[in-house]
Design an enzyme around this catalytic site. Structure first.
Site, PDB file in Angstrom:
ATOM      1  N   LYS A  52      -5.153   6.112 -14.205  1.00 55.52           N
ATOM      2  CA  LYS A  52      -5.249   4.656 -14.310  1.00 55.52           C
ATOM      3  C   LYS A  52      -5.734   4.297 -15.711  1.00 55.52           C
ATOM      4  CE  LYS A  52      -7.596   0.783 -11.933  1.00 55.52           C
ATOM      5  NZ  LYS A  52      -8.459   0.432 -10.784  1.00 55.52           N
ATOM      6  N   SER A 108      -6.687  -2.794  -7.432  1.00 56.46           N
ATOM      7  CA  SER A 108      -6.261  -2.926  -8.803  1.00 56.46           C
ATOM      8  C   SER A 108      -5.481  -1.724  -9.331  1.00 56.46           C
ATOM      9  CB  SER A 108      -7.477  -3.148  -9.694  1.00 56.46           C
ATOM     10  OG  SER A 108      -8.347  -2.038  -9.636  1.00 56.46           O
ATOM     11  N   SER A 122      -9.881  -0.636  -4.543  1.00 58.49           N
ATOM     12  CA  SER A 122      -8.739  -0.515  -5.450  1.00 58.49           C
ATOM     13  C   SER A 122      -7.952   0.775  -5.375  1.00 58.49           C
ATOM     14  CB  SER A 122      -9.191  -0.715  -6.890  1.00 58.49           C
ATOM     15  OG  SER A 122      -9.319  -2.085  -7.126  1.00 58.49           O
TER      16      SER A 122
HETATM   17  N1  GLN Z   1      -9.806  -6.238  -4.927  1.00 57.61           N
HETATM   18  C1  GLN Z   1     -11.142  -5.931  -5.338  1.00 57.61           C
HETATM   19  C2  GLN Z   1     -11.538  -6.812  -6.502  1.00 57.61           C
HETATM   20  O1  GLN Z   1     -10.714  -7.529  -6.988  1.00 57.61           O
HETATM   21  C3  GLN Z   1     -11.277  -4.489  -5.624  1.00 57.61           C
HETATM   22  C4  GLN Z   1     -11.306  -4.101  -7.053  1.00 57.61           C
HETATM   23  C5  GLN Z   1     -11.582  -2.651  -7.294  1.00 57.61           C
HETATM   24  O2  GLN Z   1     -11.844  -1.881  -6.382  1.00 57.61           O
HETATM   25  N2  GLN Z   1     -11.592  -2.292  -8.571  1.00 57.61           N
HETATM   26  O3  GLN Z   1     -12.671  -6.804  -6.920  1.00 57.61           O
END
Ligand code: GLN
Length: 481
Positions: A77, A152, A176
């Site tokens: 990532k 994400s 994420s």
């Molecule tokens: N959807 C969550 C957020 O927007 C998770 C993000 C993550 O785990 N980096 O914060």
């Protein structure tokens, strides 16, 4: 044509001589090219990956002992540092930044002879649930290109889903890794907080962030965990607990588990009833197979998302203050302005909308007049939740939850409604608030044709039983609509 089902099978074929690392790498490079429109990758390290593959083939042919991830083609990532390679958190503020060191996880992959093929698109600074908040544009879900892959770590998930690499790394601060795994029909693991070093992982919310792993199956994820987990002098929050043999996943004959679930979660009004009933069926089957499956009363569910967003935005507002246009990253070209104006312009130009929203929210909840009303309260919720979950794990080995209340959204569906987007994190944020390991396994297909997963959580540092039961479930409990 090269095909991949597991690292174990790939290694067996390398040993037989029916495939080479070079052929595997060439295959993935072709696939990345052919599926470029999915927008999963930000950078592809084609020449370098092929060179590494050739070296590995020579080494293997010369009989030099091989690493645990020999020739395994991996994508990272775009928040995980790899020395001398671009690193931008999919943000304009870090555009053209090149990392000066490697994350501990990356060093460990390389030490076991993995091939890093490129870095993957993600929501800017890992903030989002659809991969639509990226400076490089959205990523498409390969199962239905009109839908999002989740976020994400959307690019990392699609890279595995669409067969563009064997396994990939993501990061999971509130879901994420698990949620995109759920949306894409693959396996995604978030380990215990402190299991994998955060050194070299761009910080979003430091007391929540963990590196996570995507794979086509549980054994591959376990193999990678075994390599990258464990003590690291560069991360003061890492645990010194020994790394267990995570890849030894053979089910223990006759082993029965105590499994909890929450009716409040399965029957939550926001949850797609088909998801609730698919999970109930699995719970029934587990019960009839002799496991001790029981409902537990859980009345904190509606507090987890607000607590998560107060605490993570607070941490983000502090973590992201380092991007000031002076030390590195985007710098405004405006001339004749004072220092404050320079900071303001550089940051306004560099950060995207969602990141700005979170920095503002985080600054607000930490401000003198509101600190107690928001930040302190959210910390109390985190504390309560930690105690409640610890009590549950005194009586149970696992908690079962959906991973997400819906299957993958249509692109653009929730873009203008951040609250609806945040609420969809209802089942994943708990594991990060509490620091426990959690996995999403692709057990189901919805009647709308999309895959979805089951989320399994275990007590801290119980990754081994978590992976074992996940593997068992994948072998014996997979269902069709
Ligand atoms: N959807 C969550 C957020 O927007 C998770 C993000 C993550 O785990 N980096 O914060």
């Amino acid at each position: 044509m090269f095909s991949f089902s597991s690292i174990e099978q790939y290694h067996a074929r390398l040993k037989e001589g029916t495939v080479t690392c070079e052929q595997a790498t060439e295959h993935y490079l072709q696939q990345i090219q052919a599926k470029q429109h999915l927008n999963a990758f930000v950078h592809v390290y084609a020449r370098e990956a092929l060179q590494k593959a050739t070296e590995l083939d020579q080494k293997r042919n010369a009989g030099v002992s091989t690493g645990k991830l020999h020739g395994v083609v991996i994508a990272l990532k775009d928040v995980i540092a790899y020395k001398d390679h671009p690193l931008s958190a999919s943000s304009n503020i870090l555009k053209d930044f090149v990392s000066v060191y490697s994350a501990t996880a990356v060093d460990r992959l390389l030490a076991e002879e993995a091939i890093i093929i490129g870095n993957c698109n993600c929501d800017e600074f890992a903030m989002g649930s659809t991969n639509e908040n990226s400076a490089y544009g959205k990523v498409l879900n390969a199962a239905d290109e009109s839908r999002v892959p989740g976020g994400s770590s959307g690019g990392s998930a699609v890279a595995v889903q669409a067969g563009l690499c064997m396994v990939s790394l993501g990061s999971d601060t509130g879901g994420s890794v698990r949620q995109p795994a759920d949306f894409c029909g693959i396996t995604g693991l978030k380990p215990t907080y402190g299991r994998i070093s955060r050194y070299g992982l761009i910080a979003y919310a430091s007391s929540f962030d963990q590196v996570g792993i995507f794979g086509k199956n549980v054994t591959d994820v376990a193999k990678v965990l075994e390599v990258i987990a464990g003590q690291d002098e560069y991360d003061s929050t890492i645990s010194s607990k020994p790394v267990q043999p995570y890849s030894q996943l053979a089910a223990i004959p006759g082993k029965k588990y105590r499994i909890a679930y929450f009716d409040e979660a399965l029957e939550h009004p926001g949850n797609d009833p088909e998801i609730g009933s698919a999970i109930k069926k699995i719970l029934e089957k587990l019960g009839s197979d002799g496991h001790d499956v029981k409902p537990v009363k859980f009345d904190l569910l509606d507090y987890v998302v607000p607590a998560y967003y107060v605490l993570t935005t607070a941490e983000a507002s502090s973590n992201l203050s380092r991007y000031d246009g002076v030390k590195y990253g985007h710098r405004t070209i405006e001339k004749g302005i004072d220092l404050t104006e320079f900071y303001k312009l550089s940051r306004s130009e560099g950060f995207g909308k969602e990141v700005k929203r979170r920095i503002m929210l985080g600054t607000f909840v930490l401000s003198a007049g509101y600190y107690d009303a928001y930040f302190t309260r959210a910390q109390k919720v985190r504390n309560l939740l930690t105690k409640k979950i610890a009590l549950i794990f005194k009586e149970f080995d696992f908690i079962v939850l959906p991973t997400s209340p819906t299957t993958a959204f249509k692109a653009g569906e929730k873009t203008n409604d951040p609250i609806a987007m945040y609420l969809a994190d209802i089942y994943t944020v708990m594991a990060n608030l509490v620091g426990i390991p959690a996995i999403s396994i692709p057990l189901f297909t919805h009647s709308n044709g999309m895959p979805f997963g089951l989320q399994l959580m275990a007590g801290k540092f119980n990754e081994l039983p978590l992976l074992r039961l996940s593997n068992e479930l994948m072998q014996g409990y997979r269902t069709q609509p």
